[in-house]
Design an enzyme around this catalytic site. Structure first.
Site, short mmCIF file in Angstrom:
data_model
loop_
_atom_site.label_atom_id
_atom_site.label_comp_id
_atom_site.label_asym_id
_atom_site.label_seq_id
_atom_site.Cartn_x
_atom_site.Cartn_y
_atom_site.Cartn_z
N SER B 162 0.88 -1.26 0.07
CA SER B 162 -0.01 0.15 0.13
C SER B 162 0.68 1.39 0.04
O SER B 162 1.61 1.36 -0.80
CB SER B 162 -0.69 -0.08 1.39
OG SER B 162 -2.01 0.97 1.04
N ARG B 232 -11.65 6.86 9.45
CA ARG B 232 -11.23 5.28 9.64
C ARG B 232 -12.18 4.19 8.95
O ARG B 232 -11.92 3.52 8.32
CB ARG B 232 -10.84 5.24 10.79
CG ARG B 232 -10.67 3.62 11.49
CD ARG B 232 -9.46 3.25 10.35
NE ARG B 232 -8.87 1.86 10.80
CZ ARG B 232 -7.72 1.29 10.32
NH1 ARG B 232 -7.15 1.80 9.27
NH2 ARG B 232 -7.57 0.03 10.79
N ASP B 328 -8.60 -6.76 -4.37
CA ASP B 328 -8.19 -5.58 -4.12
C ASP B 328 -8.52 -4.26 -5.14
O ASP B 328 -8.10 -4.33 -6.30
CB ASP B 328 -6.55 -5.51 -3.89
CG ASP B 328 -6.10 -4.08 -3.49
OD1 ASP B 328 -6.82 -3.13 -3.34
OD2 ASP B 328 -4.98 -3.99 -3.04
N HIS B 361 -7.89 -5.26 -0.20
CA HIS B 361 -6.58 -4.73 -0.31
C HIS B 361 -5.78 -5.19 1.08
O HIS B 361 -4.76 -5.13 1.19
CB HIS B 361 -6.89 -2.98 -0.12
CG HIS B 361 -5.76 -2.17 0.31
ND1 HIS B 361 -4.59 -2.29 -0.65
CD2 HIS B 361 -5.19 -1.59 0.96
CE1 HIS B 361 -3.52 -1.51 -0.31
NE2 HIS B 361 -3.97 -0.95 0.82
N ASP B 362 -6.74 -5.49 2.27
CA ASP B 362 -6.05 -5.83 3.49
C ASP B 362 -5.31 -7.14 3.29
O ASP B 362 -4.46 -7.57 4.11
CB ASP B 362 -7.14 -6.19 4.59
CG ASP B 362 -7.02 -4.67 5.44
OD1 ASP B 362 -6.34 -3.93 5.24
OD2 ASP B 362 -8.05 -4.70 6.27
#
Lengths: 218, 394
Positions: B162, B232, B328, B361-362
């Site tokens: 990232s 967040r 992602d 994405h994680d």
């Protein structure tokens, strides 16, 4: 062009590497920069890097093959001969290899042009559609050929642009590509060089293997 | 060790966190992209493993937006395992028995490295929005100064996902002779309009919080917790995937059998997001969030090279391994492929794999066996080429 053995592969091995790959490897000078297009599980790159101290890299369409290569420490990218070769600059490699894959590309002529552009040499092998067994299956049985070298049925084959050894040589001629060396492989994997006498190669060669370069502008 | 008192970031002194700190820019200041010269700035970093006699086995890990230098140990604030402890450690993929691993808190961060929460030496008040706007290149310049300080000429590898991956790309472009291998993961060579849009959403949420006080909340003894929590939450959604959310939560209700016909967290996914938001504000600073997201938005590696990304890597001796994940959508495979095309055009040595995963994405933070296998193979192969030998079979 998936990660499994490509169509037309001679499976027997000699000195720890498939015979057709060994034939290709023998054409490569030690210490060369090599790009293997359609590198499968990376057998040839691994051999070249180990035995010929080459800087060997690969492109492979199938993700399984790519991941296996990278997991084995080989520099391989997921990519496609039809779309990804145009990225590379001229003369980026000493040799660019395309083993038994040209017939599965969408635009073989463009692929071939890219191979001799980005490599000082290209090594291309093709399954020969004019081999006598193929001729026999079509002429006598009236069926599309299915054999050890061409193991697919017409409806599931990835091979969409077949040619014969004679067709290939004639295309090279037309494109101004110099055939530096030409070999015919019989069905046992025996290799035979052929010069101007295309006739026997085109009838008895199950595969043609060619060392090519583009004609230098003089 | 026991977590520090964790209720409020304002209550903990980032300078008292475990790990190392060094003041850089004393002899020669760091000239930032914005033109400001940064002097006497602190960089907080953590190391794992031992630097060998040849000083050749160092790996720099670059952390992501909300990560920090505590890669592979219990986090001193949250008490949770380090963010990459599944990947980094003795006998792990990045084996700290073999490699000397360095990770520094990025410039603009809030875990000990200079950032907007720091005191401005000229005013003796927190910098807040007077802190200069930094870029990813500035972060990398500061890291290079740290590597100088550690006496390391050439890193074996620079690895990150990232925002960390952007730093890896910047490293490879700015300091190709100071590294052997680069592993940019789940990243991009520039921020797209969509990336910028999501970040702007987060920033606006922070700035809309009345407790933000024009950035001066520290002085006024408040914190824009609601704004930062919303930022967040929005960010967190972009790190996941629809498939992962559906698998984890579906439309299941939170501790109730029926809808309440109100705006309580009826759904599990709402409760989860609220939890993510509220725990995040305990360990992160709102102004840092503004600065770091800004740095990411400004990132455009090709722009410095007349729009030709390949020029950023021309003649690069670096051995690259680019990794993306199928689900992602924040930094999709297409972005990684753009990097790979540019590396090919620069005739660089590059491996590229796309890992199948539904975690979004994680994925790069999670234990994905195929991802680990590929990383292990690449690192082993590169280490062998670099003369560090192959690892013992594992």
């Amino acid at each position: 062009m998936d990660s499994s053995t490509p169509p037309g592969t001679v499976r027997e091995t000699r000195n720890g590497i498939r015979i057709d790959l060994k034939l290709v490897a023998d054409m490569i000078e030690p210490g060369s920069r090599v790009l293997d297009v359609g590198c499968g599980d990376g057998e040839l790159i691994d051999y070249l890097n180990r035995v010929k101290q080459a800087d060997g890299r690969g492109i492979e369409l199938g993700m399984e093959g790519v991941n296996a290569c990278v997991a084995a420490g080989l520099p391989v990218i997921q990519g496609d001969a039809d779309t990804d070769l145009s990225d590379y600059p001229d003369n980026a490699f000493d040799y660019v290899i395309l083993s038994l894959t040209l017939q599965a590309t969408r635009a073989p002529r463009d692929v071939l042009a890219n191979l001799v552009r980005i490599g000082r040499h290209a090594i291309v092998s093709i399954p020969n559609f004019a081999h006598w067994r193929v001729r026999w299956q079509i002429a006598v049985h009236g069926r599309m050929p299915v054999n050890k070298a061409l193991p697919y049925q017409w409806y599931d084959t990835p091979n969409i642009h077949f040619c014969s050894i004679r067709d290939f040589v004639s295309l090279c001629d037309e494109m101004g590509i110099v055939v530096e060396r030409a070999m015919a492989l019989d069905h046992r994997g025996g290799a035979r060089r052929f010069g101007r006498s295309l006739y026997f190669a085109n009838v008895f060669g199950e595969q043609g293997v060619f060392l090519l370069r583009r004609r230098t502008a003089a | 060790m026991a977590p520090l008192k964790s209720r409020s970031l304002a209550e903990w002194d980032a300078r008292s966190l475990p790990g190392h700190q060094v003041v850089l820019g004393q002899a020669v200041p760091l000239t930032l992209d914005c033109g400001t010269e940064l002097r006497d700035f602190t960089v907080a970093y953590q190391t794992y493993g031992t630097l060998n006699a040849q000083r050749s086995n160092a790996i720099l890990i670059c952390h992501a937006l909300t990560g920090d230098q505590f890669v592979a140990e219990t986090h001193p604030v949250t008490g949770k395992p380090g963010w990459w402890s599944t990947l980094v450690g003795p006998g792990r993929v990045i084996d700290t028995d073999r490699f000397f691993v360095v990770c520094s808190n990025i410039l603009g961060g809030c875990m000990g490295t200079a950032g907007p929460t720091d005191l401005n030496p000229q005013t003796n008040k927190p910098w807040a929005l007077d802190f200069p706007v930094i870029t990813i290149r500035d972060m990398v310049r500061a890291q290079a100064m740290l590597i100088d300080h550690l006496g390391i000429d050439r890193l074996f590898a620079v690895i990150g996902g990232s925002l960390g991956g952007m730093q890896v790309l910047e490293w490879a472009s700015s300091y190709p002779d100071r590294m052997f291998a680069a592993v940019p993961i789940a990243t991009a060579a520039h921020h797209t309009a969509q990336n910028i849009a999501f970040h702007e959403l987060g920033r606006q949420a922070i700035m809309a919080d009345p407790d933000w006080r024009g950035g001066n909340y520290q002085l006024e003894g408040v914190r824009p917790e609601r704004g930062l929590a919303v930022a967040r939450m929005a960010g967190h959604i972009t790190y996941l995937s629809e498939a992962a959310l559906t698998r984890k939560f579906g439309r299941r209700l939170q501790n109730r059998d029926e809808l309440t016909y109100g705006f309580d967290a009826d759904f599990q996914v709402e409760s989860y997001l609220r939890h993510q938001g509220s725990t995040f504000v305990d360990r992160f600073d709102a102004n840092s969030y503004l600065y770091i997201t800004r740095a990411m938005d400004y990132f455009d590696l090709a722009a410095r090279h007349s729009g030709v990304l390949a020029e950023a890597f021309r003649g690069s001796p670096v051995r690259f391994c680019v990794i993306s994940f199928t689900s992602d959508w924040l930094y999709p495979t297409a972005e990684c492929r753009t990097i790979v095309h540019a590396l090919n055009a620069a005739a660089a040595n590059v491996s590229f794999v796309e890992i199948t995963s539904d975690q979004g994405h994680d994925s790069f933070l999670l234990e994905e066996p195929e991802f680990f296998r590929v990383m292990t193979g690449f690192i082993d192969g590169a280490a062998e080429r670099y003369g560090l030998g192959r690892s013992a079979e594992r």
